[in-house]
Design an enzyme around this catalytic site. Structure first.
Site, PDB file in Angstrom:
ATOM      1  N   THR A 294       8.205   0.392   2.057  1.00 54.92           N
ATOM      2  CA  THR A 294       7.897  -0.337   0.824  1.00 54.92           C
ATOM      3  C   THR A 294       6.409  -0.714   0.829  1.00 54.92           C
ATOM      4  OG1 THR A 294       8.427  -2.496   1.790  1.00 54.92           O
ATOM      5  CG2 THR A 294      10.249  -1.285   0.758  1.00 54.92           C
TER       6      THR A 294
ATOM      7  N   LYS B  88       2.055  -2.123   6.742  1.00 55.22           N
ATOM      8  CA  LYS B  88       1.109  -2.873   7.580  1.00 55.22           C
ATOM      9  C   LYS B  88       1.409  -4.365   7.625  1.00 55.22           C
ATOM     10  CE  LYS B  88      -2.369  -1.124   5.166  1.00 55.22           C
ATOM     11  NZ  LYS B  88      -1.950   0.089   4.469  1.00 55.22           N
TER      12      LYS B  88
ATOM     13  N   VAL C   6      -1.596   2.947  10.692  1.00 54.86           N
ATOM     14  CA  VAL C   6      -3.027   3.090  10.981  1.00 54.86           C
ATOM     15  C   VAL C   6      -3.413   4.560  11.034  1.00 54.86           C
ATOM     16  CG1 VAL C   6      -4.898   2.541  12.584  1.00 54.86           C
ATOM     17  CG2 VAL C   6      -2.950   0.987  12.383  1.00 54.86           C
TER      18      VAL C   6
ATOM     19  N   GLY D 260      -3.097   7.012   8.894  1.00 60.51           N
ATOM     20  CA  GLY D 260      -2.266   8.007   8.214  1.00 60.51           C
ATOM     21  C   GLY D 260      -1.625   8.990   9.172  1.00 60.51           C
TER      22      GLY D 260
ATOM     23  N   GLY E 242      -8.003   8.908  -7.863  1.00 59.58           N
ATOM     24  CA  GLY E 242      -6.774   8.326  -7.331  1.00 59.58           C
ATOM     25  C   GLY E 242      -6.929   7.802  -5.915  1.00 59.58           C
TER      26      GLY E 242
ATOM     27  N   GLU F 219      -7.479   1.712  -5.819  1.00 60.11           N
ATOM     28  CA  GLU F 219      -6.557   0.963  -6.665  1.00 60.11           C
ATOM     29  C   GLU F 219      -7.329   0.376  -7.851  1.00 60.11           C
ATOM     30  OE1 GLU F 219      -3.284   0.369  -5.621  1.00 60.11           O
ATOM     31  OE2 GLU F 219      -3.628   1.588  -3.842  1.00 60.11           O
TER      32      GLU F 219
ATOM     33  N   ASP G   6      -8.296  -4.108   4.280  1.00 62.65           N
ATOM     34  CA  ASP G   6      -7.347  -3.087   4.730  1.00 62.65           C
ATOM     35  C   ASP G   6      -7.719  -2.575   6.132  1.00 62.65           C
ATOM     36  OD1 ASP G   6      -5.246  -0.900   4.153  1.00 62.65           O
ATOM     37  OD2 ASP G   6      -7.043   0.262   4.599  1.00 62.65           O
TER      38      ASP G   6
ATOM     39  N   LYS H   5      -5.588  -3.051   9.826  1.00 61.08           N
ATOM     40  CA  LYS H   5      -5.316  -1.955  10.763  1.00 61.08           C
ATOM     41  C   LYS H   5      -5.900  -2.265  12.141  1.00 61.08           C
ATOM     42  CE  LYS H   5      -5.071   1.394   7.027  1.00 61.08           C
ATOM     43  NZ  LYS H   5      -5.890   2.242   6.135  1.00 61.08           N
TER      44      LYS H   5
ATOM     45  N   GLY I 164      -2.012   9.774   2.036  1.00 65.30           N
ATOM     46  CA  GLY I 164      -1.363  10.907   1.375  1.00 65.30           C
ATOM     47  C   GLY I 164       0.121  10.889   1.665  1.00 65.30           C
TER      48      GLY I 164
END
Lengths: 179, 328
Positions: free
Chosen positions: B82, B111, B138, B140, B193, B196, B207, B211, B305
């Protein structure tokens, strides 16, 4: 830290020496030979006979650049040649670090910002490139600091960090080696 | 191996699609999004659920909540994907606690709960004899946690530093390459994209700091919190800063770094030589791990991604299958 040392760069050490040797043929050449043996380059030689000497000695002042860490070896070699070293003046500021400052640099008294580094006695600002897009807009400058060694450089940057915070300037530091 | 999937946004869809198409031996017995849920202990027809979601906006029955799926379905692993809430960790934190209470393994990309409650959750997982895995939180797709726990096993980790936010890295790359202003580069990142509508979390470095907190707690177990991180974002950078950096063969990257011995824990834009391995382009991420034996290890890869994140999640699920035996 192999391969990834960043903006910090250790340059050749610049040293000035005052030497005293016997005033006899071949002595000066003999005294200068060890410099090339340790990988150094002679930048200048100034020699003058001391008028009040009673010992018939030759006093020579030389300025040379040599790779860091070779000075002790050079001193030993000179002593072997019978050269007396009266004084060594080591170029103090070997460490360079470049940072970027962004903000109202002129309105916050750039010369005071520079003074705060210079007045530490162990570091100084040696270069500034500045860009001011328009009055009342934030300007950007690249500032290069010289200091005696890594520890002093860290202390100098800490001073700059504090000043930047007080003056609401954005300080961009280099990513340095960790070790 | 049976799993329930909570969250069906970009990451959840990627996980569902990859499990359906690659068939890695994972049976999905429950799926929930924010509005609905479905349970089928024999295995859900993933393609049908994704199609239903596409048509109606919901994945199942509005009468079935995510918590119902967690409490009632038959499964071994909770896949919790989520959206991150950095302030409370909810609702993910509640989902993870509920599944741990039922002795279920946890795999999450979220996270919030890991940054806020790592100590509690890892202790609870240990007590229940299950795994808590969060590779996807962390970097991806980059296997950072796997590298730390397996590949670098026995090493003392001295420092970590790297590029952990793809949005900032994209903006800085574009400012340097095209001489764009920060505002122009941000607008472009939005159009692509990569940013945000509210870019605060990314561009202020929050962010990346979250991480960093996750990494620090994982490596050193030192109870690091977000408030401990010294934070500077990229939103005040000027095009001139990147140009002046360029003149010295350098550029600027948002670097997150933790060096406990020097008490350094910070996220800040830094001057860095263009040839440095951490200077990655676009939305890529990169992390250097410095250790006593291996010295520096630098990992680079895609930091975000749908399918890339699914790679990390499926890797975690299969790790649990391989390390926790048939019981799982």
């Amino acid at each position: 830290m192999g391969g990834s040392i960043l903006v910090d760069k250790v340059v050749h050490v610049q040293v000035s020496m005052k030497l005293e040797m016997k005033d006899s043929p071949g002595q000066l050449v003999a005294a200068l030979k060890p410099i090339s043996e340790v990988g150094g380059n002679i930048i200048a030689v100034l020699h003058h006979r001391d008028p009040d000497t009673t010992h018939h000695t030759l006093n020579v002042q030389i300025v040379l650049a040599l790779p860091e860490g070779r000075l002790d070896r050079l001193v030993a070699l000179l002593k072997e040649q019978g050269v007396h070293i009266q004084r060594i003046g080591k170029e103090r500021l070997l460490y360079k670090r470049t940072v970027i400052l962004i903000g109202h640099l002129m309105h916050t008294d750039l010369s005071d910002t520079v003074d705060q580094i210079d007045s530490t006695g162990f570091a100084e600002v040696c270069e500034i490139s500045m860009s001011m897009p328009a009055i009342n807009e934030r300007s950007t400058s690249r500032v290069t600091i010289k200091a005696t060694n890594r520890v002093d450089m860290d202390a100098a940057v800490a001073v700059l960090r504090r000043v930047a915070q007080q003056k609401s300037l954005l300080l961009i530091e280099p990513l340095e080696e960790i070790a | 191996m049976k799993a329930v999937l909570i969250g069906l946004g970009s990451v959840g869809r990627g996980v569902a699609e990859m499990i359906a198409t690659k068939n890695p031996g994972i049976t999905i017995t429950g799926i929930a999004d924010s509005k609905s849920g479905c349970i089928c202990n024999e295995g859900i027809d993933i393609a049908a659920v994704l199609e239903h979601k596409r048509r109606t906006g919901a994945c199942g029955d509005p009468a079935i909540s995510a918590m119902d799926v967690i409490k009632k379905a038959d499964y071994d692993v909770l896949i919790e994907v989520t959206p991150t809430n950095a302030l409370t960790g909810e609702p993910a934190l509640g989902y993870i606690r509920a599944a741990l209470a039922k002795k279920k393994h946890i795999v999450t990309s979220n996270k919030g709960p890991i940054a806020l409650a790592y100590k509690e959750l890892s202790a609870l997982a240990k007590k229940k004899g299950v795994a808590l895995r969060y590779e996807a939180t962390v970097g991806g797709a980059i296997p950072i946690m796997h590298t730390l726990e397996d590949g670098l096993n026995g090493n003392e980790i001295i420092a970590i530093y790297g590029v952990l936010n793809g949005t900032c890295n994209y903006i800085l790359t574009r400012m340097a390459a095209e001489g764009l202003t920060y505002e122009q580069a941000l607008m472009e990142a939005r159009e692509m994209g990569y940013a945000e509508a509210d870019p605060t979390y990314d561009v202020k470095g929050i962010d990346a700091a979250i991480k960093l907190v996750i990494l620090a707690n994982t490596i050193w177990g030192n109870g690091t919190k977000l408030a401990d991180v010294d934070l500077t974002g990229i939103d005040l950078l000027t095009p001139d800063a990147l140009r002046l950096a360029e003149e010295g063969d350098c550029t600027i990257r948002l670097i997150a770094e933790a060096i406990p011995k020097k008490k350094i824990l910070r996220v800040s834009p830094r001057l860095i030589e263009k040839s440095h391995p951490l200077v990655v382009e676009g939305t890529l991420n990169a992390l250097t791990i410095e250790t006593d034996m291996a010295k520096e290890i630098t990992l680079t890869g895609r930091g975000a991604g749908s399918i890339e994140t699914a790679s990390a999640i499926i890797g975690d699920i299969l790790y649990i299958r391989d390390h926790y035996g048939k019981r799982a």
